[in-house]
Design a protein around this motif. Structure first.
Motif, PDB file in Angstrom:
ATOM      1  N   ALA A   1       0.560  -1.092   0.096  1.00 18.95           N
ATOM      2  CA  ALA A   1       0.030   0.036  -0.077  1.00 18.95           C
ATOM      3  C   ALA A   1       0.848   1.522  -0.176  1.00 18.95           C
ATOM      4  N   LEU A   2       1.813   1.340   0.891  1.00 16.83           N
ATOM      5  CA  LEU A   2       2.772   2.529   0.786  1.00 16.83           C
ATOM      6  C   LEU A   2       3.654   2.650  -0.366  1.00 16.83           C
ATOM      7  N   GLY A   3       4.026   1.274  -1.032  1.00 18.95           N
ATOM      8  CA  GLY A   3       4.691   1.423  -2.315  1.00 18.95           C
ATOM      9  C   GLY A   3       3.911   2.148  -3.211  1.00 18.95           C
TER      10      GLY A   3
ATOM     11  N   LEU B   1       9.843  -0.116  -1.341  1.00 10.91           N
ATOM     12  CA  LEU B   1      10.782   0.422  -2.240  1.00 10.91           C
ATOM     13  C   LEU B   1      10.685  -0.323  -3.668  1.00 10.91           C
ATOM     14  N   ASN B   2      10.575  -1.409  -3.633  1.00  8.98           N
ATOM     15  CA  ASN B   2      10.392  -2.374  -4.686  1.00  8.98           C
ATOM     16  C   ASN B   2       9.084  -1.905  -5.651  1.00  8.98           C
ATOM     17  N   THR B   3       8.111  -2.083  -4.673  1.00  7.90           N
ATOM     18  CA  THR B   3       6.742  -1.506  -5.157  1.00  7.90           C
ATOM     19  C   THR B   3       6.627  -0.412  -5.942  1.00  7.90           C
TER      20      THR B   3
ATOM     21  N   VAL C   1       3.702  -6.393 -10.520  1.00 11.44           N
ATOM     22  CA  VAL C   1       3.858  -7.742  -9.680  1.00 11.44           C
ATOM     23  C   VAL C   1       5.406  -8.180  -9.657  1.00 11.44           C
ATOM     24  N   PRO C   2       6.196  -8.212 -10.992  1.00 12.29           N
ATOM     25  CA  PRO C   2       7.326  -8.769 -10.585  1.00 12.29           C
ATOM     26  C   PRO C   2       8.205  -7.847  -9.577  1.00 12.29           C
TER      27      PRO C   2
ATOM     28  N   LEU D   1       9.197  -8.855  -1.935  1.00 16.17           N
ATOM     29  CA  LEU D   1       8.703  -9.689  -1.045  1.00 16.17           C
ATOM     30  C   LEU D   1       9.696 -10.845  -0.757  1.00 16.17           C
ATOM     31  N   LYS D   2      10.473 -11.285  -1.701  1.00 16.49           N
ATOM     32  CA  LYS D   2      11.652 -12.269  -1.480  1.00 16.49           C
ATOM     33  C   LYS D   2      12.502 -11.613  -0.866  1.00 16.49           C
ATOM     34  N   ILE D   3      13.097 -10.295  -1.038  1.00 17.70           N
ATOM     35  CA  ILE D   3      14.018  -9.844  -0.157  1.00 17.70           C
ATOM     36  C   ILE D   3      13.571  -9.617   1.317  1.00 17.70           C
ATOM     37  N   GLY D   4      12.307  -9.400   1.453  1.00 12.72           N
ATOM     38  CA  GLY D   4      11.519  -9.239   2.709  1.00 12.72           C
ATOM     39  C   GLY D   4      11.506 -10.622   3.505  1.00 12.72           C
ATOM     40  N   ILE D   5      11.090 -11.488   3.097  1.00  6.46           N
ATOM     41  CA  ILE D   5      11.098 -13.025   3.786  1.00  6.46           C
ATOM     42  C   ILE D   5      12.164 -13.426   4.199  1.00  6.46           C
ATOM     43  N   GLY D   6      13.184 -13.263   3.242  1.00  3.13           N
ATOM     44  CA  GLY D   6      14.770 -13.099   3.754  1.00  3.13           C
ATOM     45  C   GLY D   6      15.086 -12.834   4.798  1.00  3.13           C
TER      46      GLY D   6
END
Lengths: 267, 289
Positions: free
Chosen positions: B116-118, B175-177, B212-213, B219-224
């Protein structure tokens, strides 16, 4: 005398503001009749695309007005469908869904879902792409993508079809096929078409009139050539046709003698 | 030798009759042969590393146990991950599950708020100019530095740990969004304008699929990062959880248990990363042509 279907009156376009503003296009006056095919030709940077975007409403003319069917153009809309140079299909949608998105948006409320489905398929058939309806853009060749782009634009039933170098990125053979398809469709539907090109043969082959632009900045219409060749036009027969040869020579003279590309841009 | 074996399997798998069943069997055999061949280098490398470790730690007085000792020491934990003797005396499964539950909560919160913020700062240049400098500073604060503050705010261990995960994972998602939204090709925007899509239609039909990509990169960086943060946070807050399990093992000088826990932590982190990648491939397979 009745007002023309589409008219550009003293259209000018400046980019930037104040002292730094650059005049891209100035004093363009052009009247286009319903069902007419007009090619706009000129060297790179002559403001062809700027002009097309002004008609599309994607850019707002800073001077003058564009009037279509009695109404001033001031924003983009489906009555001026654009076929973009790089197809600009949405890659996450199939060919069918790309066209259907436009059909749904334009005809919601006017056509039932079944009619919209039939209309989508009809337009895919028009461009000979009904066999690839379920494919996604990344599975299609450049020419096929551009056909879908044309189908999407046609499906909006636009008052005028705007094409921004639609075949510029295609190889010569594919381009010829698409030109033939476009002429075939225009012959049946009598669409009003404005197409931008930098290809002399394409301009003469497709157009009833060729608008030649002078070099930018501050480009404007240098000359207008009427192409009185009988339709349907067959590219093979035309190569020998005196009218074709003459029109071609006129364009070449304009582009390479009177308004040769500025040295810096010539490359 | 194994090369010859796979060739043999290949030869056996070559279809000889046209019957569909034998075709399917031979296709399955070929797949198996291919995946064996792909996994082989990794298996060999692992064996070599374990052998070196075994040799280095074998002698008397080695500070760390060799792999054979680790397995022998932790065998009860390996064979029964589901026991529960009350308190923090539980099987590995329960510790991992507790940590994963915290990650799931914190990460879901981070994903929803972050996207949402992104979208907000990607869309509005005013919001971008206002918030981006703040985000750029906050995102460099290490996860554990937030823990005392969140303990002070929440007064409880569990919400504090979840907050640490949230605050760790949210920055790359935001940031990525935002980058994804600002990178939406002008062509797509023009299509939307010609079609006169409403803001809501634009959001769902163009903006979301086009972004989405980028979201999934975040999300991938975030989960790590979440998984990194939870282990560290749990070491400090205690309770059930793989992080505390490691700390507890250290306090009891059970080095073998620490090593076993590290293996589990690595495997779970790897699986989390793969899960997000899988999801990304399914959702955003065709977002750029």
């Amino acid at each position: 005398m009745t007002a023309p279907y589409l008219s550009l009156e003293a259209v000018g376009m400046d980019f930037g503001a104040g002292a730094k503003s650059v005049c891209a296009v100035r004093d363009v006056n052009l009247a286009i009749e319903k069902g007419e095919v007009v090619s706009i030709i000129g060297h790179s940077g002559c403001g062809k695309s700027t002009l097309l975007n002004a008609i599309a409403g994607l850019l707002r003319a800073t001077r003058g007005v564009v009037i279509l069917d009695g109404k001033e153009v001031d924003d983009p809309g489906p009555d001026r469908a654009v076929v973009f140079q790089n197809h600009s299909l949405l890659p996450w949608l199939s060919a069918y869904d790309n066209v259907r998105l436009a059909v749904d948006k334009v005809f919601r409320g006017r056509k039932s879902a079944a009619e919209r489905h039939a209309w989508t398929e009809h337009n895919l058939r028009l461009v000979h792409m009904d066999h690839a309806a379920r494919k996604h853009p990344d599975e299609l060749s450049g020419g096929m993508r551009q056909r879908i782009g044309i189908a999407r634009a046609l499906a909006m039933e636009p008052k005028v079809l705007l094409m921004d170098e639609p075949f510029g990125a295609l190889d010569a053979l594919t381009r010829a096929h698409l030109q033939d398809t476009l002429m075939e469709i225009q012959g049946r539907l009598r669409n009003t078409v404005i197409t931008i090109t930098h290809d002399v043969d394409e301009a003469v082959l497709l157009a009833d009139r060729v608008v030649m632009m002078t070099n930018g900045p501050a480009a404007t219409i240098g000359a207008v050539l009427r192409v009185d060749l009988p339709r349907p036009r067959k590219r093979l027969e035309l190569t020998e046709h005196p009218g074709y040869i003459h029109a071609r020579a006129e364009l070449l003279r304009f582009l390479y003698q009177r308004h040769a590309a500025p040295a810096a841009d010539a490359a | 030798m194994s090369d010859r074996m796979t060739t043999l399997i290949d030869t056996l798998a070559t279809p000889r009759s046209a019957s569909p069943i034998s075709d399917r069997v031979s296709a399955a055999l070929r797949d198996l042969a291919a995946s064996l061949r792909n996994a082989l280098p990794a298996v060999i490398a692992l064996a070599v590393l374990l052998a070196i470790w075994e040799l280095l730690c074998r002698g008397e007085g080695a500070a760390l146990p060799p792999p054979s000792r680790v397995i022998a020491d932790t065998w009860p934990l390996i064979v029964d991950p589901f026991f529960d003797h009350g308190g923090v005396d539980k099987g590995m499964f329960w510790h991992l599950a507790a940590s994963l539950k915290r990650v799931a909560l914190g990460f879901s919160l981070a994903a929803s708020v972050g996207i949402a913020l992104g979208v907000l700062i990607g869309q509005s240049s005013l919001a971008y100019r206002g918030l981006d400098p703040i985000f750029q500073v906050l995102r460099t604060v290490p996860p554990l530095a937030w823990l005392p503050l969140s303990l002070a705010a929440f007064q409880q261990a569990d919400p504090s740990a979840i907050f640490v995960i949230f605050i760790t994972a949210i920055w790359p998602i935001i940031l990525n969004t935002a980058v994804g939204i600002r990178e939406i090709p002008q062509d797509y925007v023009n299509v939307a304008r010609v079609l006169r899509l409403s803001p809501l239609e634009y959001f769902f039909k163009i903006m979301l699929p086009a972004t989405v990509p980028y979201m999934f990169t975040g999300l991938k960086i975030g989960i790590g990062l979440s998984w990194l943060a939870i282990i560290a946070a749990e070491m400090l807050i205690g309770g059930v959880g793989i992080g505390f399990f490691i700390w507890d093992a250290w306090n009891s000088s059970l080095v073998s248990e620490i090593i076993l826990a590290l293996v589990y932590v690595g495997l779970v982190g790897f699986l989390l990363d793969r899960a997000i990648s899988r999801l990304a491939a399914r959702v955003g397979g065709r977002t750029r042509s």
